[in-house]
Design an enzyme around this catalytic site. Structure first.
Site, mmCIF file in Angstrom:
data_model
loop_
_atom_site.group_PDB
_atom_site.id
_atom_site.type_symbol
_atom_site.label_atom_id
_atom_site.label_comp_id
_atom_site.label_asym_id
_atom_site.label_seq_id
_atom_site.Cartn_x
_atom_site.Cartn_y
_atom_site.Cartn_z
ATOM 1 N N SER A 106 -5.479 -1.337 -4.302
ATOM 2 C CA SER A 106 -5.454 0.092 -4.269
ATOM 3 C C SER A 106 -6.889 0.654 -4.573
ATOM 4 O O SER A 106 -7.603 -0.133 -5.304
ATOM 5 C CB SER A 106 -4.436 0.586 -5.312
ATOM 6 O OG SER A 106 -4.527 1.890 -5.426
ATOM 7 N N TYR B 82 0.338 1.097 -13.187
ATOM 8 C CA TYR B 82 -0.144 0.991 -11.783
ATOM 9 C C TYR B 82 -1.678 0.213 -11.725
ATOM 10 O O TYR B 82 -1.837 -0.481 -11.042
ATOM 11 C CB TYR B 82 0.103 2.265 -10.947
ATOM 12 C CG TYR B 82 -0.068 2.107 -9.493
ATOM 13 C CD1 TYR B 82 0.761 1.363 -8.777
ATOM 14 C CD2 TYR B 82 -1.282 2.608 -8.898
ATOM 15 C CE1 TYR B 82 0.510 1.434 -7.440
ATOM 16 C CE2 TYR B 82 -1.462 2.508 -7.347
ATOM 17 C CZ TYR B 82 -0.535 1.878 -6.920
ATOM 18 O OH TYR B 82 -0.700 1.824 -5.454
#
Ligand SMILES: NC(=O)c1ccc[n+]([C@@H]2O[C@H](COP(=O)([O-])OP(=O)(O)OC[C@H]3O[C@@H](n4cnc5c(N)ncnc54)[C@H](O)[C@@H]3O)[C@@H](O)[C@H]2O)c1
Length: 297
Positions: free
Chosen positions: A158, A171
């Site tokens: 990401s 995350y």
């Protein structure tokens, strides 16, 4: 690195005719990847924890020709955090399709909460899926990718794999982990001269249901979600998750075909990449300021 962003000495490498494994293929980027690969003539092995989403992706892939003779679509329910299941799955794909060339470790979940208030169980859940899922998949399939003589591991990290954000510690930790794991793997296969390329993908905001699924999960786990938090989530989705998943998938598969080791998806990811390089020690303060400003809006 050559100017094309390609690995030195590698030629463009079409996915046509390749057997490609995609995890988390029941929705969002995983579904779009499956359909993009189908359009380009790949053979598919698709998995997800969502049976309904997976069935729909497989049906749409078949409609694009992926189900024609010799190009059947293998589907299976797979929870990527289950290491044993992942190894059994790899065997079943090879038994059925004979070979595996490309692995797209895409399945992932979002999660929010501060370090002070987050439950340990949430760190376990997010790391088990986002990071250990990638490690299980890579270890389960790597020998088969080497055996194919033309393998490719594509791990989805990401923008939060190079920029950490407050409220996203689980995350960010998982996605920084995916990047570290993938870059170490790349060094290993290069050193060993193995016929496997390795790419890490860093998407910016893509219009999928990842954030709303995280909100649903939080509610189902008994967390009280206020109307203001929900409204803030909606604003965040609309403002930041903008790129259509089909476009993201095209960028990823173009990057794979070009042999790019690092695939940035979207101008946001490209911009953040530059900012973090320029301000490695100071960017968290900048992120905090932007976060405060946007929560007032
Ligand atoms: N959407 C974005 O803006 C964005 C940005 C950066 C990175 N990513 C990454 O892209 C990947 C795909 O996310 P998306 O945005 O398409 O989300 P999504 O929620 O639309 O799709 C994720 C899929 O993964 C599946 N999944 C969830 N847990 C699973 C598990 N344990 N085992 C197997 N499958 C599981 C879900 O059922 C779903 O089909 C994720 O790794 C995510 O972190 C997304």
């Amino acid at each position: 690195m050559a100017k094309t962003g390609r690995w030195p000495g590698t030629a463009a490498n079409s996915v046509s005719g390749k057997v490609c494994v995609v995890t988390g293929a029941g929705s969002g980027i995983g579904r779009a990847l499956a359909l993009e690969l189908a359009k380009r003539g790949a053979r598919l092995a698709l998995s997800d924890v969502s049976d309904g989403g997976l069935a729909e992706t497989a049906e749409r892939a078949r409609a694009l020709g992926a189900g024609s003779p010799g190009r059947g679509v293998h589907t299976a329910r797979l929870d990527v955090s289950d290491r044993e299941a992942f190894f059994a799955y790899a065997e079943s794909v090879v038994d059925e399709l004979g070979v595996v060339h490309q692995l797209y470790n895409n399945a992932g979940v979002a999660s929010s909460g501060t370090v002070l208030t987050s439950d340990w169980s949430e760190y376990q859940r997010v790391l088990s899926i986002n990071l250990f899922g990638v490690i299980h998949g890579t270890q389960a399939f790597l020998p088969h990718l080497v055996a194919s003589g033309d393998g490719h591991v594509v791990n989805v990290s990401s923008l939060n794999g190079f920029m950490a954000q407050g409220g996203l510690s689980a995350y960010s930790a998982s996605k920084f982990g995916v990047r570290g794991f993938t870059e170490a793997l790349r060094a290993e296969v290069l050193a060993a001269g193995q016929p496997v390329r390795v790419s890490v993908v860093h998407p910016g905001g893509v219009r999928t249901s990842i954030a709303s699924s995280a909100m649903e999960h939080a509610k189902a786990s008994g967390h009280r979600v206020t109307a203001e938090e929900e409204a803030q989530q909606k604003r965040y989705d609309e403002k930041l998750l903008r790129m259509p998943p089909e476009q993201a998938a095209r960028i990823v598969v173009d990057g794979v075909e070009a042999g790019r080791p690092r695939i940035l998806v979207g101008r946001d990811a490209q911009l953040v990449d530059v900012v973090v390089r320029l301000l490695p020690a100071h960017y968290p303060a900048l992120v905090a300021r932007l976060g405060r400003a946007s929560s007032k809006r």
